[in-house]
Design an enzyme around this catalytic site. Structure first.
Site, mmCIF file in Angstrom:
data_model
loop_
_atom_site.group_PDB
_atom_site.id
_atom_site.type_symbol
_atom_site.label_atom_id
_atom_site.label_comp_id
_atom_site.label_asym_id
_atom_site.label_seq_id
_atom_site.Cartn_x
_atom_site.Cartn_y
_atom_site.Cartn_z
ATOM 1 N N MET A 30 0.837 -1.197 0.000
ATOM 2 C CA MET A 30 0.000 0.000 0.000
ATOM 3 C C MET A 30 0.874 1.251 0.000
ATOM 4 S SD MET A 30 -3.450 -0.938 1.999
ATOM 5 C CE MET A 30 -2.855 -0.748 3.646
ATOM 6 N N GLY A 31 2.166 1.092 -0.350
ATOM 7 C CA GLY A 31 3.043 2.255 -0.455
ATOM 8 C C GLY A 31 3.568 2.710 0.893
ATOM 9 N N ALA A 32 4.079 3.966 0.916
ATOM 10 C CA ALA A 32 4.812 4.488 2.074
ATOM 11 C C ALA A 32 5.896 3.468 2.418
ATOM 12 C CB ALA A 32 3.907 4.783 3.262
ATOM 13 N N HIS A 34 9.087 1.220 3.196
ATOM 14 C CA HIS A 34 10.154 1.281 4.191
ATOM 15 C C HIS A 34 11.030 0.036 4.014
ATOM 16 C CE1 HIS A 34 7.649 -1.645 6.228
ATOM 17 N NE2 HIS A 34 6.652 -0.783 6.267
ATOM 18 N N HIS A 37 9.321 -3.379 3.456
ATOM 19 C CA HIS A 37 8.913 -3.639 2.070
ATOM 20 C C HIS A 37 10.140 -3.951 1.210
ATOM 21 C CE1 HIS A 37 5.584 -0.695 3.265
ATOM 22 N NE2 HIS A 37 4.905 -1.758 2.923
ATOM 23 N N GLU A 150 5.573 -11.631 7.340
ATOM 24 C CA GLU A 150 5.012 -12.241 8.559
ATOM 25 C C GLU A 150 4.528 -11.168 9.533
ATOM 26 O OE1 GLU A 150 7.981 -14.896 10.114
ATOM 27 O OE2 GLU A 150 7.441 -16.468 8.673
ATOM 28 N N ASP A 152 2.237 -9.212 9.009
ATOM 29 C CA ASP A 152 0.782 -9.399 8.957
ATOM 30 C C ASP A 152 0.536 -10.900 8.835
ATOM 31 O OD1 ASP A 152 -0.086 -6.456 8.603
ATOM 32 O OD2 ASP A 152 1.516 -6.733 7.151
ATOM 33 N N SER A 187 6.678 -0.240 9.921
ATOM 34 C CA SER A 187 5.306 -0.128 9.434
ATOM 35 C C SER A 187 5.108 1.252 8.838
ATOM 36 C CB SER A 187 4.344 -0.315 10.608
ATOM 37 O OG SER A 187 3.062 0.161 10.255
HETATM 38 P P1 AMP Z 1 1.530 -2.937 3.457
HETATM 39 O O1 AMP Z 1 2.061 -1.907 2.517
HETATM 40 O O2 AMP Z 1 1.555 -2.517 4.888
HETATM 41 O O3 AMP Z 1 0.204 -3.497 3.008
HETATM 42 O O4 AMP Z 1 2.547 -4.145 3.396
HETATM 43 C C1 AMP Z 1 2.882 -4.760 2.170
HETATM 44 C C2 AMP Z 1 3.622 -6.033 2.470
HETATM 45 O O5 AMP Z 1 4.799 -5.742 3.199
HETATM 46 C C3 AMP Z 1 2.793 -7.007 3.344
HETATM 47 O O6 AMP Z 1 3.023 -8.332 2.897
HETATM 48 C C4 AMP Z 1 3.375 -6.780 4.714
HETATM 49 O O7 AMP Z 1 3.245 -7.895 5.572
HETATM 50 C C5 AMP Z 1 4.818 -6.518 4.373
HETATM 51 N N1 AMP Z 1 5.475 -5.796 5.455
HETATM 52 C C6 AMP Z 1 5.074 -4.640 6.033
HETATM 53 N N2 AMP Z 1 5.895 -4.307 7.048
HETATM 54 C C7 AMP Z 1 6.829 -5.289 7.119
HETATM 55 C C8 AMP Z 1 7.944 -5.534 7.976
HETATM 56 N N3 AMP Z 1 8.260 -4.718 8.960
HETATM 57 N N4 AMP Z 1 8.676 -6.655 7.756
HETATM 58 C C9 AMP Z 1 8.343 -7.517 6.762
HETATM 59 N N5 AMP Z 1 7.309 -7.345 5.926
HETATM 60 C C10 AMP Z 1 6.553 -6.246 6.099
#
Ligand code: AMP
Length: 282
Positions: A30-32, A34, A37, A150, A152, A187
């Site tokens: 979903m972007g942003a 770090h 990702h 992991e 999520d 996050s």
């Molecule tokens: P999101 O953008 O938050 O929807 O995350 C996109 C993907 O990155 C999802 O599969 C998350 O589980 C993964 N992700 C987000 N934060 C982390 C993290 N700190 N470590 C590993 N994977 C992450």
């Protein structure tokens, strides 16, 4: 850099590569972006000939309008973060209309009860939204492998269930949680925390580590009580839940079964920001 804003142009680019049997790694986000990702993207680049990352804040997985509106959107910085890895990665950053047409509506899924636990209880409809977007994205990207964190963990198990129930031809790869040096799980929501709260939020992981240690000797109930009591002493935090659950079924651990693998799952608020984390208890 290859950036696509609509599925037709992405498919037109990918289809010849798929016909040549190139392996495609896919990282939905979903972007942003770090380092968490980036760790998934690097893994995909190492294991596949082509890597696609999607950047899309999916409205159907938000059950709180304010959370959706305040979700950080930083496309230009995200592109730079992808470039840091390499500039052959394909970025798919569609509009809501490109994905959903006129009205963003989620499909309803049965994930054999995985969707009814923890995040599913707290965020009704969330996993219908997740299942809907991932199914749509897989249909467009047609990945060989798709990478999920992991961080999520419940989402990861639900995606595996989606793939097995719908017989989708993709391998789901779970990736370890990437943490800041303080231990705080990275996050996109951390960006909304003050510097002070970011520092304090490392407490969540400290408690998880302590819970893990205690779980070797004590019952699930004792460990859960310990976590709740510990959080009660920290007024900046509001603990939404701490659960110990079986990794496969996500059902709560009542009595320890030595054949099962358990995880501790936590959700807590600090400065009104909802942070989630988890830890393997084995
Ligand atoms: P999101 O953008 O938050 O929807 O995350 C996109 C993907 O990155 C999802 O599969 C998350 O589980 C993964 N992700 C987000 N934060 C982390 C993290 N700190 N470590 C590993 N994977 C992450």
């Amino acid at each position: 850099m290859f950036i696509f804003n609509d599925k037709d142009s992405l498919e037109a680019f990918l289809n010849p590569l798929i016909n040549q049997k190139k392996t495609i790694g896919f990282v939905p986000t979903m972007g942003a972006l770090h380092e968490g990702h980036q760790s998934l993207i690097k893994r995909s680049v190492a294991e596949n000939e082509i890597t696609v990352i999607s950047i899309f804040v999916n409205p159907t997985q938000f059950n709180n309008t304010e959370d959706l509106e305040k979700y950080p959107r930083t496309l230009d910085q995200d592109i730079d973060k992808v470039k840091e890895i390499n500039d052959l990665i394909l970025i798919y950053a569609p509009t809501v209309e490109d994905i959903y047409g006129k009205s963003p509506i989620a499909e309803h899924f049965n994930f054999d009860g995985l969707e009814l636990q923890m995040e599913g209880k707290q965020r009704p409809g969330h996993f219908d939204g997740v299942g809907t977007i991932i199914k749509k994205l897989f249909a467009t990207v047609k990945p060989t492998r798709a990478y999920f964190g992991e961080k999520d963990f419940q989402q990861l198990q639900i995606i595996k269930k989606l793939v097995s129930k719908e017989k989708l031809p993709v391998k789901i790869v779970g990736c370890p949680i990437h943490r800041a040096s303080s231990g705080l799980a990275m996050s996109s929501r951390n960006e909304r925390l003050s510097a002070d709260a970011k520092e304090k939020a490392a407490f969540i992981y400290k408690v998880l580590q302590e819970a893990k240690e205690q779980f070797q000797q004590r019952s699930a109930k004792e460990v859960i009580d310990f976590v709740y009591t510990t959080f009660e002493k920290e007024p900046e935090f509001e603990l939404e839940y701490f659960e110990i659950a079986d990794e496969e079924t996500l059902l709560s651990c009542i009595e320890k079964d030595p054949h099962k693998k358990y995880r501790g799952f936590i959700t807590a608020f600090i400065e009104n920001i909802r942070l989630i984390d988890n830890i393997a208890l084995y």
